[in-house]
Design a protein around this motif. Sequence first.
Motif, mmCIF file in Angstrom:
data_model
loop_
_atom_site.group_PDB
_atom_site.id
_atom_site.type_symbol
_atom_site.label_atom_id
_atom_site.label_comp_id
_atom_site.label_asym_id
_atom_site.label_seq_id
_atom_site.Cartn_x
_atom_site.Cartn_y
_atom_site.Cartn_z
ATOM 1 N N VAL A 61 0.927 -1.251 0.121
ATOM 2 C CA VAL A 61 0.002 0.058 0.021
ATOM 3 C C VAL A 61 0.924 1.426 0.107
ATOM 4 O O VAL A 61 1.713 1.502 0.835
ATOM 5 N N ILE A 62 0.788 2.228 -0.941
ATOM 6 C CA ILE A 62 1.471 3.384 -1.083
ATOM 7 C C ILE A 62 0.262 4.563 -1.153
ATOM 8 O O ILE A 62 -0.509 4.396 -2.141
ATOM 9 N N ASP A 63 0.322 5.325 -0.241
ATOM 10 C CA ASP A 63 -0.624 6.592 -0.088
ATOM 11 C C ASP A 63 -1.962 5.982 -0.314
ATOM 12 O O ASP A 63 -2.943 6.489 -0.819
ATOM 13 N N GLU A 64 -2.364 5.222 0.690
ATOM 14 C CA GLU A 64 -3.524 4.564 0.973
ATOM 15 C C GLU A 64 -4.355 3.878 -0.332
ATOM 16 O O GLU A 64 -5.501 3.501 -0.200
ATOM 17 N N THR A 65 -3.640 3.310 -1.110
ATOM 18 C CA THR A 65 -3.752 2.661 -2.238
ATOM 19 C C THR A 65 -2.999 1.348 -2.550
ATOM 20 O O THR A 65 -1.699 1.517 -2.531
ATOM 21 N N VAL A 66 -3.702 0.185 -2.584
ATOM 22 C CA VAL A 66 -2.738 -0.778 -3.103
ATOM 23 C C VAL A 66 -2.330 -0.876 -4.368
ATOM 24 O O VAL A 66 -2.838 -0.817 -5.436
ATOM 25 N N THR A 67 -0.874 -0.801 -4.531
ATOM 26 C CA THR A 67 -0.203 -0.538 -5.678
ATOM 27 C C THR A 67 0.392 -2.070 -6.317
ATOM 28 O O THR A 67 0.216 -2.092 -7.438
ATOM 29 N N ASN A 68 0.877 -2.782 -5.497
ATOM 30 C CA ASN A 68 1.519 -4.166 -6.056
ATOM 31 C C ASN A 68 0.898 -5.062 -4.871
ATOM 32 O O ASN A 68 0.464 -4.832 -3.820
ATOM 33 N N GLN A 73 4.176 -18.331 -2.062
ATOM 34 C CA GLN A 73 3.750 -19.626 -2.337
ATOM 35 C C GLN A 73 4.845 -20.721 -2.438
ATOM 36 O O GLN A 73 5.856 -20.554 -3.365
ATOM 37 N N ASP A 74 4.838 -21.719 -1.760
ATOM 38 C CA ASP A 74 5.838 -22.902 -1.742
ATOM 39 C C ASP A 74 7.114 -22.417 -1.827
ATOM 40 O O ASP A 74 8.251 -22.823 -2.620
ATOM 41 N N GLY A 75 7.702 -21.464 -1.078
ATOM 42 C CA GLY A 75 9.132 -20.996 -1.046
ATOM 43 C C GLY A 75 9.422 -19.847 -2.063
ATOM 44 O O GLY A 75 10.469 -19.498 -2.385
ATOM 45 N N THR A 76 8.447 -19.571 -2.799
ATOM 46 C CA THR A 76 8.953 -18.441 -3.921
ATOM 47 C C THR A 76 7.962 -17.115 -3.787
ATOM 48 O O THR A 76 6.885 -17.159 -3.420
ATOM 49 N N ALA A 77 8.489 -16.213 -4.146
ATOM 50 C CA ALA A 77 7.966 -14.967 -4.114
ATOM 51 C C ALA A 77 7.870 -14.588 -5.575
ATOM 52 O O ALA A 77 8.480 -14.501 -6.575
ATOM 53 N N ASP A 78 6.465 -13.975 -5.985
ATOM 54 C CA ASP A 78 6.045 -13.519 -7.278
ATOM 55 C C ASP A 78 5.289 -12.482 -7.248
ATOM 56 O O ASP A 78 4.196 -12.351 -6.630
ATOM 57 N N MET A 79 5.402 -11.345 -7.923
ATOM 58 C CA MET A 79 4.505 -10.161 -8.086
ATOM 59 C C MET A 79 3.213 -10.497 -8.891
ATOM 60 O O MET A 79 3.582 -10.963 -10.241
ATOM 61 N N ILE A 80 2.118 -10.563 -8.504
ATOM 62 C CA ILE A 80 1.108 -11.015 -9.479
ATOM 63 C C ILE A 80 0.273 -10.086 -9.849
ATOM 64 O O ILE A 80 -0.453 -10.070 -10.953
ATOM 65 N N THR A 81 0.143 -8.713 -9.145
ATOM 66 C CA THR A 81 -0.527 -7.485 -9.732
ATOM 67 C C THR A 81 0.097 -6.265 -9.493
ATOM 68 O O THR A 81 0.925 -6.248 -8.571
ATOM 69 N N LEU A 105 9.794 -0.185 -11.126
ATOM 70 C CA LEU A 105 10.135 1.328 -11.092
ATOM 71 C C LEU A 105 9.279 2.252 -10.905
ATOM 72 O O LEU A 105 9.411 3.159 -10.176
ATOM 73 N N PRO A 106 8.127 2.267 -11.679
ATOM 74 C CA PRO A 106 7.086 3.374 -11.565
ATOM 75 C C PRO A 106 6.655 3.707 -9.802
ATOM 76 O O PRO A 106 6.468 4.668 -9.636
ATOM 77 N N ASN A 107 6.374 2.443 -9.350
ATOM 78 C CA ASN A 107 5.951 2.540 -7.906
ATOM 79 C C ASN A 107 7.174 2.496 -6.710
ATOM 80 O O ASN A 107 7.062 2.621 -5.718
ATOM 81 N N ARG A 108 8.297 2.332 -7.490
ATOM 82 C CA ARG A 108 9.432 2.489 -6.622
ATOM 83 C C ARG A 108 9.347 1.371 -5.435
ATOM 84 O O ARG A 108 9.810 1.449 -4.303
ATOM 85 N N VAL A 109 8.999 0.029 -5.892
ATOM 86 C CA VAL A 109 8.987 -1.058 -5.008
ATOM 87 C C VAL A 109 10.131 -2.086 -5.365
ATOM 88 O O VAL A 109 10.379 -2.358 -6.558
ATOM 89 N N VAL A 110 11.034 -2.549 -4.381
ATOM 90 C CA VAL A 110 12.031 -3.599 -4.412
ATOM 91 C C VAL A 110 11.712 -4.756 -3.674
ATOM 92 O O VAL A 110 11.487 -4.576 -2.296
ATOM 93 N N VAL A 111 11.537 -5.892 -4.048
ATOM 94 C CA VAL A 111 11.353 -7.264 -3.352
ATOM 95 C C VAL A 111 12.441 -8.194 -3.343
ATOM 96 O O VAL A 111 13.166 -8.197 -4.628
ATOM 97 N N GLU A 112 13.222 -8.394 -2.566
ATOM 98 C CA GLU A 112 14.572 -8.983 -2.304
ATOM 99 C C GLU A 112 14.566 -10.393 -1.364
ATOM 100 O O GLU A 112 14.136 -9.971 -0.431
ATOM 101 N N ILE A 113 15.054 -11.296 -2.043
ATOM 102 C CA ILE A 113 15.413 -12.461 -1.102
ATOM 103 C C ILE A 113 16.626 -12.414 -0.269
ATOM 104 O O ILE A 113 17.662 -11.927 -1.025
ATOM 105 N N VAL A 114 16.466 -12.811 0.839
ATOM 106 C CA VAL A 114 17.674 -12.463 2.000
ATOM 107 C C VAL A 114 17.794 -13.690 2.799
ATOM 108 O O VAL A 114 16.561 -14.354 2.962
#
Length: 125
Positions: A61-68, A73-81, A105-114
Amino acid sequence: MEKRFGKKDGIFLGTVALVLLLGCALFWFLGGKKGAVVNITVNGAFYGTYSLDKNQTVEIVIDETVTNVLSIQDGTADMITADCPDLLCVHQKAISREHENIVCLPNRVVVEIVGGEESKLDSIT
């Protein structure tokens, strides 16, 4: 006229190609560490940490709107929308190994596995 490419040349090139394919396969399957958690940052600021062991859907949620929406699931991460115009982050493959990431990039969201388990391979020579 001289022959430029003979039977021995073909055998040599085939052997080199096979060795390269085997090296890539070893690196791909044994080289990376399986990740433990997903770190999400939005606009450079920390957003949250989520375990890869628990199946869940994370709404970013960015600025009270769901952007991403990120699906774990099953040990993997996937951007679905995503609400960005190009949807490049949605078309990236699911990630599960340490240091892999998905970037919107447009929403400035970074998802990283650590984090994660130790690799079975120390190095590849």
